[in-house]
Design an enzyme around this catalytic site. Structure first.
Site, PDB file in Angstrom:
ATOM      1  N   ASP A  37       0.848  -1.325   0.053  1.00 15.11           N
ATOM      2  CA  ASP A  37      -0.039  -0.180  -0.002  1.00 15.11           C
ATOM      3  C   ASP A  37       0.865   1.302  -0.043  1.00 15.11           C
ATOM      4  O   ASP A  37       0.486   2.273   0.255  1.00 15.11           O
ATOM      5  CB  ASP A  37      -1.009   0.095   1.078  1.00 15.11           C
ATOM      6  CG  ASP A  37      -0.181  -0.042   2.497  1.00 15.11           C
ATOM      7  OD1 ASP A  37       0.853  -0.203   2.449  1.00 15.11           O
ATOM      8  OD2 ASP A  37      -0.978   0.039   3.630  1.00 15.11           O
ATOM      9  N   HIS A 241      23.095   1.369 -19.134  1.00 20.38           N
ATOM     10  CA  HIS A 241      22.124   1.642 -18.173  1.00 20.38           C
ATOM     11  C   HIS A 241      22.507   0.779 -16.778  1.00 20.38           C
ATOM     12  O   HIS A 241      21.453   0.643 -16.125  1.00 20.38           O
ATOM     13  CB  HIS A 241      20.537   1.897 -18.518  1.00 20.38           C
ATOM     14  CG  HIS A 241      20.170   2.651 -19.563  1.00 20.38           C
ATOM     15  ND1 HIS A 241      19.247   2.351 -20.435  1.00 20.38           N
ATOM     16  CD2 HIS A 241      20.865   3.886 -20.084  1.00 20.38           C
ATOM     17  CE1 HIS A 241      19.178   3.473 -21.343  1.00 20.38           C
ATOM     18  NE2 HIS A 241      20.223   4.061 -21.108  1.00 20.38           N
ATOM     19  N   ASP A 258      26.641   9.011 -14.973  1.00 16.94           N
ATOM     20  CA  ASP A 258      25.413   9.582 -15.901  1.00 16.94           C
ATOM     21  C   ASP A 258      24.520  10.072 -15.005  1.00 16.94           C
ATOM     22  O   ASP A 258      23.887   9.110 -14.340  1.00 16.94           O
ATOM     23  CB  ASP A 258      25.126   8.769 -17.043  1.00 16.94           C
ATOM     24  CG  ASP A 258      24.152   9.159 -17.921  1.00 16.94           C
ATOM     25  OD1 ASP A 258      23.726  10.422 -17.771  1.00 16.94           O
ATOM     26  OD2 ASP A 258      23.777   8.583 -18.999  1.00 16.94           O
ATOM     27  N   ASP A 269      21.152  16.295 -17.530  1.00 17.88           N
ATOM     28  CA  ASP A 269      21.606  14.978 -18.122  1.00 17.88           C
ATOM     29  C   ASP A 269      23.070  15.150 -18.456  1.00 17.88           C
ATOM     30  O   ASP A 269      23.527  15.561 -19.553  1.00 17.88           O
ATOM     31  CB  ASP A 269      20.817  14.799 -19.011  1.00 17.88           C
ATOM     32  CG  ASP A 269      21.076  12.960 -19.393  1.00 17.88           C
ATOM     33  OD1 ASP A 269      21.948  12.495 -18.863  1.00 17.88           O
ATOM     34  OD2 ASP A 269      20.596  12.594 -20.610  1.00 17.88           O
ATOM     35  N   HIS A 348      24.620   3.195 -29.508  1.00 18.50           N
ATOM     36  CA  HIS A 348      23.630   4.371 -29.345  1.00 18.50           C
ATOM     37  C   HIS A 348      23.623   5.403 -30.008  1.00 18.50           C
ATOM     38  O   HIS A 348      24.698   5.776 -30.734  1.00 18.50           O
ATOM     39  CB  HIS A 348      23.417   4.549 -27.910  1.00 18.50           C
ATOM     40  CG  HIS A 348      24.665   5.368 -26.775  1.00 18.50           C
ATOM     41  ND1 HIS A 348      24.717   6.623 -27.241  1.00 18.50           N
ATOM     42  CD2 HIS A 348      25.536   4.649 -26.162  1.00 18.50           C
ATOM     43  CE1 HIS A 348      26.004   6.724 -26.598  1.00 18.50           C
ATOM     44  NE2 HIS A 348      26.463   5.724 -25.862  1.00 18.50           N
ATOM     45  N   HIS A 352      19.870  13.228 -27.577  1.00 18.65           N
ATOM     46  CA  HIS A 352      18.276  13.238 -27.631  1.00 18.65           C
ATOM     47  C   HIS A 352      17.885  14.452 -26.937  1.00 18.65           C
ATOM     48  O   HIS A 352      18.611  15.248 -26.570  1.00 18.65           O
ATOM     49  CB  HIS A 352      17.738  12.226 -26.526  1.00 18.65           C
ATOM     50  CG  HIS A 352      18.207  11.941 -25.388  1.00 18.65           C
ATOM     51  ND1 HIS A 352      17.918  13.051 -24.315  1.00 18.65           N
ATOM     52  CD2 HIS A 352      19.481  11.440 -24.828  1.00 18.65           C
ATOM     53  CE1 HIS A 352      18.701  12.925 -23.190  1.00 18.65           C
ATOM     54  NE2 HIS A 352      19.759  11.920 -23.298  1.00 18.65           N
ATOM     55  N   HIS A 359      14.460  12.171 -21.699  1.00 22.20           N
ATOM     56  CA  HIS A 359      14.546  11.878 -23.057  1.00 22.20           C
ATOM     57  C   HIS A 359      12.994  12.623 -23.658  1.00 22.20           C
ATOM     58  O   HIS A 359      12.096  12.083 -23.630  1.00 22.20           O
ATOM     59  CB  HIS A 359      14.333  10.421 -23.393  1.00 22.20           C
ATOM     60  CG  HIS A 359      15.557   9.629 -22.907  1.00 22.20           C
ATOM     61  ND1 HIS A 359      15.499   8.459 -22.684  1.00 22.20           N
ATOM     62  CD2 HIS A 359      17.098  10.147 -22.497  1.00 22.20           C
ATOM     63  CE1 HIS A 359      16.854   7.898 -22.068  1.00 22.20           C
ATOM     64  NE2 HIS A 359      17.618   9.053 -22.226  1.00 22.20           N
ATOM     65  N   GLU A 382      26.314  13.258 -26.645  1.00 24.48           N
ATOM     66  CA  GLU A 382      26.877  12.082 -25.764  1.00 24.48           C
ATOM     67  C   GLU A 382      27.341  10.924 -26.338  1.00 24.48           C
ATOM     68  O   GLU A 382      26.952   9.829 -26.223  1.00 24.48           O
ATOM     69  CB  GLU A 382      25.616  11.789 -24.703  1.00 24.48           C
ATOM     70  CG  GLU A 382      24.652  11.245 -25.307  1.00 24.48           C
ATOM     71  CD  GLU A 382      23.527  10.733 -24.411  1.00 24.48           C
ATOM     72  OE1 GLU A 382      23.710   9.893 -23.604  1.00 24.48           O
ATOM     73  OE2 GLU A 382      22.317  11.258 -24.478  1.00 24.48           O
ATOM     74  N   TYR A 386      32.659   1.873 -25.756  1.00 22.77           N
ATOM     75  CA  TYR A 386      32.591   0.655 -24.893  1.00 22.77           C
ATOM     76  C   TYR A 386      33.142  -0.609 -25.382  1.00 22.77           C
ATOM     77  O   TYR A 386      32.769  -1.050 -26.412  1.00 22.77           O
ATOM     78  CB  TYR A 386      30.878   0.454 -24.521  1.00 22.77           C
ATOM     79  CG  TYR A 386      30.304   1.712 -24.392  1.00 22.77           C
ATOM     80  CD1 TYR A 386      30.281   2.351 -23.092  1.00 22.77           C
ATOM     81  CD2 TYR A 386      29.500   2.441 -25.558  1.00 22.77           C
ATOM     82  CE1 TYR A 386      29.548   3.838 -22.936  1.00 22.77           C
ATOM     83  CE2 TYR A 386      28.731   3.558 -25.388  1.00 22.77           C
ATOM     84  CZ  TYR A 386      28.906   4.174 -24.100  1.00 22.77           C
ATOM     85  OH  TYR A 386      28.181   5.310 -23.892  1.00 22.77           O
ATOM     86  N   ARG A 404      31.821   7.850 -21.882  1.00 21.33           N
ATOM     87  CA  ARG A 404      30.865   8.417 -22.539  1.00 21.33           C
ATOM     88  C   ARG A 404      31.140   9.726 -21.897  1.00 21.33           C
ATOM     89  O   ARG A 404      31.325  10.130 -20.543  1.00 21.33           O
ATOM     90  CB  ARG A 404      29.310   7.904 -22.183  1.00 21.33           C
ATOM     91  CG  ARG A 404      28.377   8.803 -22.769  1.00 21.33           C
ATOM     92  CD  ARG A 404      27.036   8.132 -22.702  1.00 21.33           C
ATOM     93  NE  ARG A 404      26.646   7.884 -21.304  1.00 21.33           N
ATOM     94  CZ  ARG A 404      26.542   6.635 -20.885  1.00 21.33           C
ATOM     95  NH1 ARG A 404      26.739   5.567 -21.456  1.00 21.33           N
ATOM     96  NH2 ARG A 404      25.904   6.445 -19.678  1.00 21.33           N
ATOM     97  N   GLU A 406      29.070  13.450 -21.792  1.00 20.12           N
ATOM     98  CA  GLU A 406      27.588  13.985 -22.246  1.00 20.12           C
ATOM     99  C   GLU A 406      27.530  15.363 -21.831  1.00 20.12           C
ATOM    100  O   GLU A 406      27.533  15.714 -20.596  1.00 20.12           O
ATOM    101  CB  GLU A 406      26.615  13.316 -21.637  1.00 20.12           C
ATOM    102  CG  GLU A 406      25.187  13.905 -21.862  1.00 20.12           C
ATOM    103  CD  GLU A 406      24.012  12.886 -21.543  1.00 20.12           C
ATOM    104  OE1 GLU A 406      24.377  12.174 -20.399  1.00 20.12           O
ATOM    105  OE2 GLU A 406      22.973  12.748 -21.987  1.00 20.12           O
TER     106      GLU A 406
HETATM  107 MN   LIG Z   1      21.292  11.318 -22.144  1.00 23.37          MN
END
Ligand SMILES: [Mn+2]
Length: 437
Positions: A37, A241, A258, A269, A348, A352, A359, A382, A386, A404, A406
């Site tokens: 709940d 991710h 990130d 971001d 990727h 974005h 996003h 970004e 990898y 990465r 960004e």
């Molecule tokens: Mn991003």
């Protein structure tokens, strides 16, 4: 912080774009259950909030340009002394009018009964079919109820239009007021990233940096993380991710963070990657320099002459050339791009839209073509590389490196404005500040 005129201006701009004799029906998001709940902290639907500023659950906005309707009607939860003691204050119908500028307000319990009257003799319904299926059923039923009123000479709507093509174009082009909030989200995020760089030490757990960043987000006036903060050390940096954030950061690891704050319904971001011990290895630095070159050049390309695709293609070209030079990949570059063999290192896209959703909404196409950047858009840039830890075609010292970088870029008529420029990424600067606190 809440400025009713900001939202009434948005509603005016929105209504001016509807076809004549139309009604837009916009529910907010349902409450999401966390466990038994206990629910997640409530977040309103982004589009609903964009037009109303209203943050309580169980609400529906009706915006209409039909002459016999009010322009802005809100359905909200009623005031309830007992429930407000448990779960917090409610605006109620008086508050919906006085504080949120509704021309008329009703309790949400009356919505089902009143909805058909908003559809009578209306040409088009603007709505998001498929977003909230339970709500779609209510709307379909009401539509059908109006069809059955033909004996009374009442016409039912003929068309349902996806609200997105108006709403999301509005949200894509940020106003000066949007940009104030966007800039602040970017600033808080940049500061949190730098805090983590200064605090990091080999032997720390990833979760300690996560906690540091998320603490800063909240303490700076944000709602918290706009998406689960990624703190990925060592080979975890190759998981795009990775949000587990439970492992020990080892000496010699890179740390990829990130993260982005959600501040007044706007998201930052930023990704940064840096060596935990304050010194890049030769191989880490070589890959870092390639990603940084691609990232810097792509940021510069965020002008009204370019598109998301031209920026992405450039990132791919720079990084493929770099990886071939390092003998991580086999050339020639044209063939690696044509055959998409680079995708095992870069899977990727390069950016974005960014805004109320991390996003963010908004079409990347216009008139059947990929659209050019326009002033007021905010995009991330970004690129990343990898290198899988088990890829035996790659020299061993490069395996498991994930990098990465960004930033968040605002497109202006005079060129790109990097909203996250204050966040360090120059390798010399990183080595100077890492672990300095
Ligand atoms: Mn991003």
């Amino acid at each position: 912080m809440f400025d009713p005129s900001l939202f009434s201006d948005r509603r005016k701009r929105f209504l001016s774009q509807l076809e004549p004799n139309s009604v837009a029906i916009i529910p907010t998001a349902p409450i999401a259950n966390y466990s038994r709940d206990t629910d997640y902290r409530y977040r309103p639907d982004s589009d609903f909030h964009y037009l109303t500023g209203f943050r309580e659950p169980e609400a529906v906005a009706i915006l209409s340009n039909v002459e016999s309707h009010k322009a802005f009607t809100l359905f909200v939860r009623p005031r309830d002394k007992d429930k407000e003691i448990w779960n917090g204050r409610r605006a109620g119908i008086a508050g919906a009018v006085d504080s949120y500028g509704a021309d008329e307000a009703f309790v949400i319990g009356d919505f089902k009964e009143k909805l058909p009257s908003y559809l009578e003799n209306v040409e088009s319904i603007y709505h998001f079919p498929g977003k909230y299926l339970n709500f779609d059923r209510k709307l379909s039923k009401a539509w059908n109820a109006v069809r059955m009123k033909w004996r009374q000479g009442i016409d039912a709507p003929k068309v349902m239009v996806d609200l997105g093509h108006i709403m999301h174009e509005m949200r894509l082009i940020k106003t000066p007021e949007d940009l104030i909030l966007q800039r602040n989200a970017c600033k808080i995020t940049a500061e949190a990233q730098e805090l983590a760089m200064r605090a990091v030490r080999p032997g720390m757990n990833e979760r300690e940096l996560e906690a540091l960043i998320n603490h800063y987000f909240r303490a700076s006036g944000g709602l918290g993380e706009g998406f689960p903060t990624i703190v990925a050390s060592g080979v975890n940096s190759c998981i795009l991710h990775y949000i587990t954030n439970e492992e020990t950061i080892e000496d010699g690891d890179l740390v990829l963070i990130d993260a982005g704050v959600e501040y007044e319904m706007h998201n930052g971001d930023i990704t940064r990657t840096f060596p935990a011990n304050g010194k890049f290895s030769q191989e880490q630095r070589a890959v870092y320099d390639i990603v940084l070159k691609a990232q810097l050049e792509c940021c510069d390309m965020c002008t009204t002459d370019n598109t998301m695709d031209t920026v992405h293609d450039h990132a791919v070209k720079v990084m493929v050339d770099g990886l071939i030079d390092l003998k991580v990949m086999e050339g020639p570059a044209d063939k690696a791009i044509e055959d998409e063999t680079y995708k095992k290192f870069y899977m990727h896209k390069t950016g974005h839209w960014l805004g109320v959703d991390v996003h963010d909404v908004g079409s990347q196409r216009k008139d059947g073509k990929t659209r050019k950047f326009e002033p007021g858009m905010v995009t991330t840039v970004e690129p990343g590389i990898y290198i899988p830890e088990d890829d035996e075609s790659v020299p061993i010292a490069f395996r498991g490196i994930g990098i990465r970088i960004e930033d968040d870029i605002h497109i202006t008529p005079d060129g790109p404005e990097n909203l996250t420029d204050s966040c360090p990424k120059d390798p010399g600067k990183l080595e100077e500040i890492i672990g300095s606190d």
